[in-house]
Motif scaffolding. Structure first.
Motif, mmCIF file in Angstrom:
data_model
loop_
_atom_site.group_PDB
_atom_site.id
_atom_site.type_symbol
_atom_site.label_atom_id
_atom_site.label_comp_id
_atom_site.label_asym_id
_atom_site.label_seq_id
_atom_site.Cartn_x
_atom_site.Cartn_y
_atom_site.Cartn_z
ATOM 1 N N VAL A 214 0.879 -1.235 0.100
ATOM 2 C CA VAL A 214 -0.109 -0.002 0.103
ATOM 3 C C VAL A 214 0.968 1.317 0.114
ATOM 4 N N ASN A 215 0.802 2.058 -1.172
ATOM 5 C CA ASN A 215 1.657 3.072 -1.289
ATOM 6 C C ASN A 215 3.387 2.685 -1.035
ATOM 7 N N GLY A 216 3.469 1.510 -1.485
ATOM 8 C CA GLY A 216 4.809 1.041 -1.270
ATOM 9 C C GLY A 216 5.147 0.430 -0.230
ATOM 10 N N GLU A 217 4.269 0.378 0.884
ATOM 11 C CA GLU A 217 4.575 -0.412 1.975
ATOM 12 C C GLU A 217 4.132 -1.624 2.254
ATOM 13 N N ASP A 272 -4.921 6.342 -2.351
ATOM 14 C CA ASP A 272 -3.991 5.289 -2.050
ATOM 15 C C ASP A 272 -3.536 4.060 -3.179
ATOM 16 N N VAL A 273 -2.690 3.678 -3.334
ATOM 17 C CA VAL A 273 -2.154 2.686 -4.403
ATOM 18 C C VAL A 273 -2.121 1.314 -3.858
ATOM 19 N N VAL A 274 -2.812 0.232 -4.141
ATOM 20 C CA VAL A 274 -2.566 -1.013 -3.786
ATOM 21 C C VAL A 274 -2.102 -1.775 -4.967
ATOM 22 N N GLU A 275 -0.856 -2.531 -4.443
ATOM 23 C CA GLU A 275 -0.342 -3.412 -5.497
ATOM 24 C C GLU A 275 -0.252 -4.808 -4.986
ATOM 25 N N VAL A 276 -0.664 -5.892 -5.574
ATOM 26 C CA VAL A 276 -0.767 -7.370 -5.148
ATOM 27 C C VAL A 276 0.142 -8.068 -6.246
ATOM 28 N N LEU A 277 1.301 -8.729 -5.839
ATOM 29 C CA LEU A 277 2.268 -9.065 -6.631
ATOM 30 C C LEU A 277 2.211 -10.699 -6.440
ATOM 31 N N ILE A 278 2.070 -11.438 -7.120
ATOM 32 C CA ILE A 278 2.301 -12.977 -6.951
ATOM 33 C C ILE A 278 3.278 -13.474 -8.162
ATOM 34 N N SER A 279 4.433 -14.337 -7.432
ATOM 35 C CA SER A 279 5.545 -14.666 -8.331
ATOM 36 C C SER A 279 5.087 -15.793 -9.487
ATOM 37 N N GLY A 280 5.456 -15.196 -10.695
ATOM 38 C CA GLY A 280 4.932 -15.854 -11.760
ATOM 39 C C GLY A 280 3.669 -15.429 -12.431
ATOM 40 N N LEU A 281 3.051 -14.547 -11.757
ATOM 41 C CA LEU A 281 1.767 -14.089 -12.326
ATOM 42 C C LEU A 281 1.878 -12.441 -12.479
ATOM 43 N N GLY A 282 2.978 -11.966 -12.413
ATOM 44 C CA GLY A 282 2.659 -10.404 -12.399
ATOM 45 C C GLY A 282 1.862 -9.731 -11.036
ATOM 46 N N SER A 283 1.289 -8.669 -11.451
ATOM 47 C CA SER A 283 0.662 -7.897 -10.604
ATOM 48 C C SER A 283 -0.614 -7.025 -10.941
#
Length: 291
Positions: A214-217, A272-283
């Motif tokens: 969330v916002n890089g955190e 707020d910017v939310v980023e969800v990253l999953i290995s092999g799947l991008g984000s």
């Protein structure tokens, strides 16, 4: 299994939108391909849907990525609640004996980089994120066995089950029983990742690394091997007495680290910017925008 191992939707140099399979050199990871300035795919022809029949065509350069799964591709979103042990504990609940299923409408589908509108009714200071592994059904089925479940999956992608917690849990709004569907069912409350990855590469996706920022955190950091109910169990259970149509999205649950579980809670604010990253799947990376 599908005729592809990874699938994206893209625009080529002529402005034409189509589906394709990313061409990754042996030493390149998917995440590096997604971030590259020069991306190539093998065009896949025959359908505009990621769960339709596709045949391999020519090598084409990608100008722009588009959401691989669109609202029109998805008949319904089925979701699994309380499916990581530490999240069950932070929610103050006991593990359910069977997968806990609720539903989001297909109007929740949002692109991997699209703004998520927060309606006025949900602007009460309790908007939350839930980074999740998503399953996209590729083959229609009913009463699917665990042994055959992977054969019904088109692919996996990253996702975010955006939630309005007061409408889910506050007795003054939700009543005495937690209210899941309305609180999580607002428009664009289910962003889906830019790539579908087939079980032919990932199997049952039981050892992927999921992070939410969330916002890089960093807020969430867990392996999918902590799932209480695995992919085969989820697909089989959701299909008992119920037809799973092609294009159905199943969100498999979120790990610990959601805003609700923090003391004090760190809910989402406008911008707020939310980023969800999953290995092999991008984000998926989405800005929350209060309407």
């Amino acid at each position: 299994m599908a005729s592809w191992s990874r699938l994206v939707r893209f625009v080529d140099s002529t402005g034409r939108e189509t589906l394709g399979e990313p061409i990754l050199p042996d030493d390149q990871e998917l995440e590096d391909w997604l971030a590259s300035d020069e991306r190539w795919t093998v065009e896949l022809q025959g359908s505009s849907s990621p769960v339709g029949p596709l045949t391999r065509g020519e090598k084409i350069q990608v100008k722009e990525l588009r959401p691989v799964v669109r609202q029109s591709d998805v008949p319904i979103i089925r979701c699994i609640g309380l499916n990581y042990m530490k999240h069950v504990q932070e929610a103050g609940r006991k593990p359910p004996p069977y997968p806990s299923v609720f539903i989001k409408p297909n109007t929740c589908v949002a692109g991997f980089n699209e703004d998520v509108p927060i309606p006025q009714i949900a602007q009460d200071g309790t908007v939350d994120y839930e980074g999740e592994l998503a399953i996209v059904i590729g083959k229609v089925g009913r009463n699917i066995t665990k042994e055959s479940a992977l054969g019904h999956i088109a692919g996996y992608c990253a996702s975010n089950d955006v939630s309005a917690r007061a409408w889910q849990r506050d007795p003054e709004k939700a009543g005495v029983v937690p209210q899941w569907c309305f609180s999580k069912g607002f428009d664009k409350f289910a962003p889906l990742g830019p790539v579908l990855v087939s079980p032919s590469l990932l199997g049952n996706a039981s050892n992927l690394h999921l992070r939410t920022l969330v916002n890089g955190e960093e807020r969430q950091n867990t392996s999918t091997n902590d799932l209480i109910f695995d992919v085969e169990t989820i697909v089989s259970f959701c299909s008992q007495g119920t037809t799973l149509e092609a294009g159905t999205v199943i969100l498999t649950g979120t790990p610990s680290g959601v805003a609700m579980g923090m003391k004090p809670p760190k809910y989402l604010n406008d911008g707020d910017v939310v980023e969800v990253l999953i290995s092999g799947l991008g984000s998926v990376r989405n800005k929350m925008v209060f309407e």
